[in-house]
Design an enzyme around this catalytic site. Structure first.
Site, mmCIF file in Angstrom:
data_model
loop_
_atom_site.group_PDB
_atom_site.id
_atom_site.type_symbol
_atom_site.label_atom_id
_atom_site.label_comp_id
_atom_site.label_asym_id
_atom_site.label_seq_id
_atom_site.Cartn_x
_atom_site.Cartn_y
_atom_site.Cartn_z
ATOM 1 N N ARG A 33 6.737 9.207 -2.927
ATOM 2 C CA ARG A 33 7.216 9.554 -1.606
ATOM 3 C C ARG A 33 7.284 8.388 -0.639
ATOM 4 O O ARG A 33 8.282 8.207 0.052
ATOM 5 C CB ARG A 33 6.301 10.605 -0.944
ATOM 6 C CG ARG A 33 6.607 12.009 -1.248
ATOM 7 C CD ARG A 33 5.309 12.808 -1.219
ATOM 8 N NE ARG A 33 4.459 12.313 -2.284
ATOM 9 C CZ ARG A 33 4.518 12.786 -3.520
ATOM 10 N NH1 ARG A 33 5.306 13.779 -3.806
ATOM 11 N NH2 ARG A 33 3.761 12.281 -4.476
ATOM 12 N N THR A 34 6.202 7.640 -0.549
ATOM 13 C CA THR A 34 6.096 6.686 0.558
ATOM 14 C C THR A 34 7.212 5.645 0.509
ATOM 15 O O THR A 34 7.873 5.368 1.509
ATOM 16 C CB THR A 34 4.708 6.016 0.547
ATOM 17 O OG1 THR A 34 3.724 7.039 0.601
ATOM 18 C CG2 THR A 34 4.534 5.093 1.747
ATOM 19 N N LYS A 63 1.702 -14.847 -11.462
ATOM 20 C CA LYS A 63 1.450 -16.302 -11.574
ATOM 21 C C LYS A 63 0.372 -16.737 -10.587
ATOM 22 O O LYS A 63 0.233 -17.915 -10.292
ATOM 23 C CB LYS A 63 2.745 -17.068 -11.296
ATOM 24 C CG LYS A 63 3.891 -16.675 -12.205
ATOM 25 C CD LYS A 63 5.186 -17.358 -11.767
ATOM 26 C CE LYS A 63 6.381 -16.805 -12.518
ATOM 27 N NZ LYS A 63 7.657 -17.243 -11.919
ATOM 28 N N ARG A 84 2.266 -1.796 -0.130
ATOM 29 C CA ARG A 84 1.147 -1.021 -0.691
ATOM 30 C C ARG A 84 0.480 -1.861 -1.770
ATOM 31 O O ARG A 84 1.147 -2.549 -2.545
ATOM 32 C CB ARG A 84 1.650 0.290 -1.298
ATOM 33 C CG ARG A 84 0.591 1.007 -2.128
ATOM 34 C CD ARG A 84 1.043 2.348 -2.614
ATOM 35 N NE ARG A 84 1.108 3.310 -1.518
ATOM 36 C CZ ARG A 84 1.341 4.599 -1.679
ATOM 37 N NH1 ARG A 84 1.536 5.086 -2.892
ATOM 38 N NH2 ARG A 84 1.389 5.414 -0.647
ATOM 39 N N HIS A 112 -4.161 4.441 5.169
ATOM 40 C CA HIS A 112 -2.753 4.763 4.899
ATOM 41 C C HIS A 112 -2.188 5.308 6.218
ATOM 42 O O HIS A 112 -1.913 6.494 6.356
ATOM 43 C CB HIS A 112 -2.667 5.796 3.769
ATOM 44 C CG HIS A 112 -1.294 6.041 3.227
ATOM 45 N ND1 HIS A 112 -0.137 5.530 3.802
ATOM 46 C CD2 HIS A 112 -0.880 6.751 2.138
ATOM 47 C CE1 HIS A 112 0.900 5.926 3.092
ATOM 48 N NE2 HIS A 112 0.482 6.656 2.082
HETATM 49 C C1 NCD Z 1 -1.338 9.340 -0.951
HETATM 50 C C2 NCD Z 1 -1.720 7.899 -1.256
HETATM 51 O O1 NCD Z 1 -0.993 7.189 -1.947
HETATM 52 O O2 NCD Z 1 -2.749 7.523 -0.744
HETATM 53 N N1 NCD Z 1 -0.028 9.685 -1.329
HETATM 54 C C3 NCD Z 1 1.026 9.426 -0.485
HETATM 55 O O3 NCD Z 1 1.212 8.333 -0.009
HETATM 56 N N2 NCD Z 1 1.844 10.457 -0.183
HETATM 57 C C4 NCD Z 1 -2.343 10.315 -1.432
HETATM 58 C C5 NCD Z 1 -2.797 10.274 -2.868
HETATM 59 O O4 NCD Z 1 -2.340 9.477 -3.664
HETATM 60 O O5 NCD Z 1 -3.657 11.103 -3.182
#
Ligand code: NCD
Length: 278
Positions: A33-34, A63, A84, A112
């Site tokens: 999703r993100t 590397k 991320r 997050h």
């Molecule tokens: C979350 C994450 O990646 O922290 N998911 C997300 O971004 N929608 C929650 C999770 O992975 O449990």
């Protein structure tokens, strides 16, 4: 400040205001999703995207390039970076090298923030306010970066937070910062009082010890029987992905908002990108 972002997210159309701007998405950890949500938001506003979904395996990270250097390099090609990474503090490290804004899309078990923003936006849209509510954060409050960021953002509002987790997955002291919250391990005890039931996944990938994970996996399963005890106007949110913490039968309950959140997330990220880039 937060409410004005939400007002913007609510009213924003898809005009090409970000035409000519480039967003770089650097994902060192899996995402469905993100990353798509940020990319869709950028594209809907007329911007462009350069993206790598597998930085740990296919970038110069293999590397041993430092995050600081990666920040220096990418920020000369893009106007904003979304990142991320599995390590806490990694996004801040890359941001030190970057000359453009860097948005944290999840750094290990730490934070997050944009997920929490879209969660609060969902509550605001569905309940009309973020004050005077009783909000239950349920699940893995120790390793869950989403509950950490939710807790942090909710400090700006006058709602009561109830923390619901197994004893071994309690919210860390460093995040609580002395704030007084009700902490319980039994969801059925408190569900009847909650306006918002914020579910979360037990973060299997953060446990050092697999047997410790097995001990707490499946601690909470929100099912039809529990939903019968919940308020008629409560809402259920979850960042997704879910494993087994919400039974499929709950999906058709009108109080289930976790799939609606996906669309709210694109709107929120459109507003965020606009505020950062214009
Ligand atoms: C979350 C994450 O990646 O922290 N998911 C997300 O971004 N929608 C929650 C999770 O992975 O449990």
């Amino acid at each position: 400040m937060l409410i004005s972002l939400f007002e913007e997210a609510k009213s924003l159309s898809s005009d090409s205001v970000l035409n000519g701007k480039i967003m770089a998405a650097l994902f060192f950890e899996p995402s469905t999703r993100t990353r798509f949500s940020f990319e869709a938001a950028m594209l809907r506003l007329g911007g462009s995207v350069i993206s790598n979904a597998d930085m740990l395996k296919t970038s110069s990270a293999t590397k041993k390039e430092t995050l600081y250097d990666t920040g220096k390099v990418i920020s000369q090609m893009a106007d904003v970076i979304v990142m991320r990474h599995p390590e806490a503090g990694s996004v801040a490290e890359l941001a030190k090298g970057s000359s453009v804004p860097v948005i944290n899309a999840g750094d290990g078990a730490n934070e997050h923030p944009t997920q929490a923003l879209m969660d609060l936006f969902t509550i605001w849209m569905e309940k009309g306010t973020l004050d005077g509510l009783k909000i239950g954060l349920v699940g893995d409050l120790k390793y869950g970066r989403v509950p950490h960021s939710q807790f942090d953002l909710l400090k700006h509002f006058d709602s009561e937070i109830v923390l619901i987790s197994p004893e071994s997955l309690k919210m860390p002291e460093g995040i609580l910062e002395g704030r007084d919250c009700v902490e319980v391990d039994n969801l059925s005890e408190v569900i009847g009082d909650l306006d918002v039931i914020a579910m979360s996944r037990v973060q299997k990938e953060r446990f050092d010890d697999e047997s410790e994970y097995e001990r707490v996996a499946g601690s909470y399963v929100l099912n039809g029987a529990l939903m019968e005890m919940a308020k008629s106007d409560a809402i259920v949110i979850h960042p997704l992905p879910r494993v087994d913490e919400i039974a499929l039968e709950v999906d058709s309950d009108p109080r289930a908002k976790y799939f609606d959140q996906v669309a709210y997330g694109v709107s929120l990220r459109k507003a965020l990108l606009k505020s950062v880039l214009l």
